[in-house]
Scaffold this motif. Sequence first.
Motif, mmCIF file in Angstrom:
data_model
loop_
_atom_site.group_PDB
_atom_site.id
_atom_site.type_symbol
_atom_site.label_atom_id
_atom_site.label_comp_id
_atom_site.label_asym_id
_atom_site.label_seq_id
_atom_site.Cartn_x
_atom_site.Cartn_y
_atom_site.Cartn_z
ATOM 1 N N ILE A 157 0.863 -1.186 0.000
ATOM 2 C CA ILE A 157 0.000 0.000 0.000
ATOM 3 C C ILE A 157 0.895 1.229 0.000
ATOM 4 O O ILE A 157 1.788 1.355 0.846
ATOM 5 C CB ILE A 157 -0.902 0.027 1.250
ATOM 6 N N GLU A 158 0.667 2.155 -0.936
ATOM 7 C CA GLU A 158 1.416 3.414 -0.953
ATOM 8 C C GLU A 158 0.752 4.382 0.017
ATOM 9 O O GLU A 158 -0.437 4.671 -0.101
ATOM 10 C CB GLU A 158 1.416 3.985 -2.377
ATOM 11 N N MET A 159 1.538 4.924 0.973
ATOM 12 C CA MET A 159 0.976 5.824 1.971
ATOM 13 C C MET A 159 1.986 6.900 2.371
ATOM 14 O O MET A 159 2.139 7.220 3.550
ATOM 15 C CB MET A 159 0.496 5.021 3.189
ATOM 16 N N VAL A 170 0.933 12.771 -5.488
ATOM 17 C CA VAL A 170 0.012 12.205 -6.478
ATOM 18 C C VAL A 170 0.801 11.443 -7.548
ATOM 19 O O VAL A 170 0.441 10.320 -7.932
ATOM 20 C CB VAL A 170 -0.832 13.322 -7.117
ATOM 21 N N ALA A 171 1.885 12.051 -8.019
ATOM 22 C CA ALA A 171 2.717 11.393 -9.028
ATOM 23 C C ALA A 171 3.351 10.123 -8.479
ATOM 24 O O ALA A 171 3.471 9.118 -9.187
ATOM 25 C CB ALA A 171 3.806 12.352 -9.516
ATOM 26 N N ALA A 172 3.764 10.156 -7.216
ATOM 27 C CA ALA A 172 4.389 8.983 -6.601
ATOM 28 C C ALA A 172 3.404 7.825 -6.502
ATOM 29 O O ALA A 172 3.756 6.667 -6.747
ATOM 30 C CB ALA A 172 4.938 9.340 -5.224
ATOM 31 N N ALA A 173 2.178 8.131 -6.142
ATOM 32 C CA ALA A 173 1.165 7.069 -6.050
ATOM 33 C C ALA A 173 0.943 6.423 -7.410
ATOM 34 O O ALA A 173 0.815 5.197 -7.524
ATOM 35 C CB ALA A 173 -0.140 7.648 -5.516
ATOM 36 N N ARG A 174 0.916 7.244 -8.458
ATOM 37 C CA ARG A 174 0.746 6.729 -9.813
ATOM 38 C C ARG A 174 1.920 5.844 -10.210
ATOM 39 O O ARG A 174 1.742 4.738 -10.747
ATOM 40 C CB ARG A 174 0.609 7.908 -10.787
ATOM 41 N N ALA A 175 3.149 6.302 -9.950
ATOM 42 C CA ALA A 175 4.351 5.538 -10.309
ATOM 43 C C ALA A 175 4.419 4.223 -9.537
ATOM 44 O O ALA A 175 4.813 3.186 -10.085
ATOM 45 C CB ALA A 175 5.597 6.374 -10.058
ATOM 46 N N ALA A 176 4.069 4.273 -8.265
ATOM 47 C CA ALA A 176 4.097 3.060 -7.450
ATOM 48 C C ALA A 176 3.098 2.030 -7.963
ATOM 49 O O ALA A 176 3.371 0.821 -7.981
ATOM 50 C CB ALA A 176 3.805 3.406 -5.992
ATOM 51 N N ALA A 182 -0.566 -2.153 -4.797
ATOM 52 C CA ALA A 182 -1.974 -2.508 -4.987
ATOM 53 C C ALA A 182 -2.897 -1.312 -4.839
ATOM 54 O O ALA A 182 -3.892 -1.200 -5.576
ATOM 55 C CB ALA A 182 -2.371 -3.590 -3.985
ATOM 56 N N THR A 183 -2.593 -0.424 -3.894
ATOM 57 C CA THR A 183 -3.475 0.687 -3.581
ATOM 58 C C THR A 183 -2.650 1.870 -3.104
ATOM 59 O O THR A 183 -1.441 1.762 -2.856
ATOM 60 C CB THR A 183 -4.479 0.318 -2.468
ATOM 61 N N THR A 184 -3.329 3.014 -2.930
ATOM 62 C CA THR A 184 -2.711 4.212 -2.362
ATOM 63 C C THR A 184 -3.658 4.814 -1.337
ATOM 64 O O THR A 184 -4.879 4.595 -1.391
ATOM 65 C CB THR A 184 -2.403 5.256 -3.445
ATOM 66 N N SER A 185 -3.109 5.588 -0.432
ATOM 67 C CA SER A 185 -3.938 6.337 0.511
ATOM 68 C C SER A 185 -4.350 7.683 -0.061
ATOM 69 O O SER A 185 -5.189 8.381 0.517
ATOM 70 C CB SER A 185 -3.170 6.560 1.821
ATOM 71 N N ASN A 186 -3.787 8.074 -1.201
ATOM 72 C CA ASN A 186 -3.958 9.417 -1.756
ATOM 73 C C ASN A 186 -5.216 9.499 -2.628
ATOM 74 O O ASN A 186 -5.283 8.911 -3.704
ATOM 75 C CB ASN A 186 -2.723 9.804 -2.573
ATOM 76 N N LEU A 187 -6.185 10.265 -2.172
ATOM 77 C CA LEU A 187 -7.456 10.341 -2.882
ATOM 78 C C LEU A 187 -7.336 11.058 -4.221
ATOM 79 O O LEU A 187 -8.052 10.716 -5.175
ATOM 80 C CB LEU A 187 -8.492 11.052 -2.011
ATOM 81 N N GLU A 188 -6.441 12.042 -4.342
ATOM 82 C CA GLU A 188 -6.296 12.728 -5.623
ATOM 83 C C GLU A 188 -5.729 11.788 -6.685
ATOM 84 O O GLU A 188 -6.097 11.875 -7.858
ATOM 85 C CB GLU A 188 -5.404 13.955 -5.468
ATOM 86 N N ALA A 189 -4.841 10.874 -6.275
ATOM 87 C CA ALA A 189 -4.333 9.872 -7.225
ATOM 88 C C ALA A 189 -5.461 8.967 -7.693
ATOM 89 O O ALA A 189 -5.492 8.526 -8.842
ATOM 90 C CB ALA A 189 -3.221 9.053 -6.585
ATOM 91 N N GLY A 190 -6.417 8.703 -6.799
ATOM 92 C CA GLY A 190 -7.579 7.921 -7.193
ATOM 93 C C GLY A 190 -8.463 8.672 -8.160
ATOM 94 O O GLY A 190 -8.920 8.120 -9.166
ATOM 95 N N PRO A 196 -6.512 2.620 -7.208
ATOM 96 C CA PRO A 196 -7.397 2.229 -6.109
ATOM 97 C C PRO A 196 -6.916 2.824 -4.782
ATOM 98 O O PRO A 196 -5.724 2.844 -4.498
ATOM 99 C CB PRO A 196 -7.295 0.695 -6.094
ATOM 100 N N THR A 197 -7.851 3.315 -3.977
ATOM 101 C CA THR A 197 -7.491 3.932 -2.698
ATOM 102 C C THR A 197 -8.001 3.096 -1.530
ATOM 103 O O THR A 197 -8.967 2.347 -1.645
ATOM 104 C CB THR A 197 -8.060 5.352 -2.584
#
Length: 441
Positions: A157-159, A170-176, A182-190, A196-197
């Motif tokens: 999980i990216e957090m 936001v960019a980091a969540a996308r790259a990860a 599998a998912t991110t905590s960042n709602l803007e990336a979602g 998936p958040t």
Amino acid sequence: MRTSAGQSTALLTDHYELTMLSAALRDGTAERRCVFEAFGRRLPDGRRYGVVAGTGRLLDALADFRFGDAELAHLRDHRVVDEPTLDWLASYRFTGDIWGYAEGEIYFPGSPMLVVEAGFAEAVVLETLVLSILNHDSAIASAASRMTSAAEDRPCIEMGSRRTHEEAAVAAARAAYIAGFATTSNLEAGRRYGVPTTGTAAHAFTLLHDDERAAFQSQVDTFGPGTTLLVDTYDVTNAVNLAIEVAGTELGGVRLDSGDLLQQAREVRAQLDRLGATQTRIVVTSDLDEFAIAALQAGPVDGYGVGTQLVTGSGAPTAGLVYKLVARENSAGRLEGVAKKSKDKLSVGGRKYALRRRSASGIAEAEVIGVGSEPAGETNDRALLVPLVEHGERVFAGTLDDARERHTTARAELPPTARQMSRGEPVIPTLYERDQKENAR
């Protein structure tokens, strides 16, 4: 890609790019056909491969690379360039061609990750935009790939949003996500990219309530027994007992965020099993990196939450890519290779083409780069460059999920030593093949 203020991307650049443009317009060289390439002379120290990420964001940013009234007024007021240059910038549109490694692909030293062919003026002003996006996103994806490789089939999980700039988060969540998270905590990336958040509660929620039972009860009442409860605010053993009393044996998961995570995971797994909660997952967080994840594979951990180390590239916050002029039109109208010769910053002149050489069983053996023409391919070789922009129009339409799948496939074809966490050399060598015209120069 628009900035958070809704502005164009044209001033996401360095001053000297526009002064070079101004001089080239004055001396008549601005329209010379040129080839620029983005590549890394080496991988970050000890890394065995890199991961391409950010290409989609770059293409979005290129579409908004326009000098409007506000941008031109700023350049005029600060005397960055002269009036003829401002007139040229007012109608700027990229009309050239761009090829590149598709997102999710693996790269090595010398890989021509991005090839830009256009007039000098059109191409040179893109240098900082290209490098700021590709250097950041590729660094994050490269670190993320090592982490998901270490985790094997256990989700990550990216957090890390709270540990970096808000847009970088936001960019980091996308790259990860490209590299297997599998998912991110960042709602803007979602919202922006469809990553998936996920998220449940922090220690503050437990501390808000009069006691731990009340906090757990509130969370279960709101989200159901499938939620994940944070059990290390006070005493882990007591919290696990309370969690099962409140949620029952159908509790979705517990999260550990401090202490000796491996030992605690073992103790909590045994406790959950004794209580009949054999399907309750254990998620661990707390400054994890790929080495910690690899060590925790020895324990009954079901998932990893990764923050600081991911969004800072786990020791390599930039991919170290450069954007260099490698060929330019000569007086006869033909492209000729040009190269930098300074010590420690050598570049290889000439337009590049690239193949991934693979064995009969499909295992990568070398990065083969043709200089001036495509290298001679073998039966199992795989072409790496794909068209991204033709005559100024975007032609590449791959999705984020395509990039994610591409990374899984590309990483799987690497030799097994690519998975080693120890420092080492690139897992395959980079080989150059020059055509006869290049050799004659």
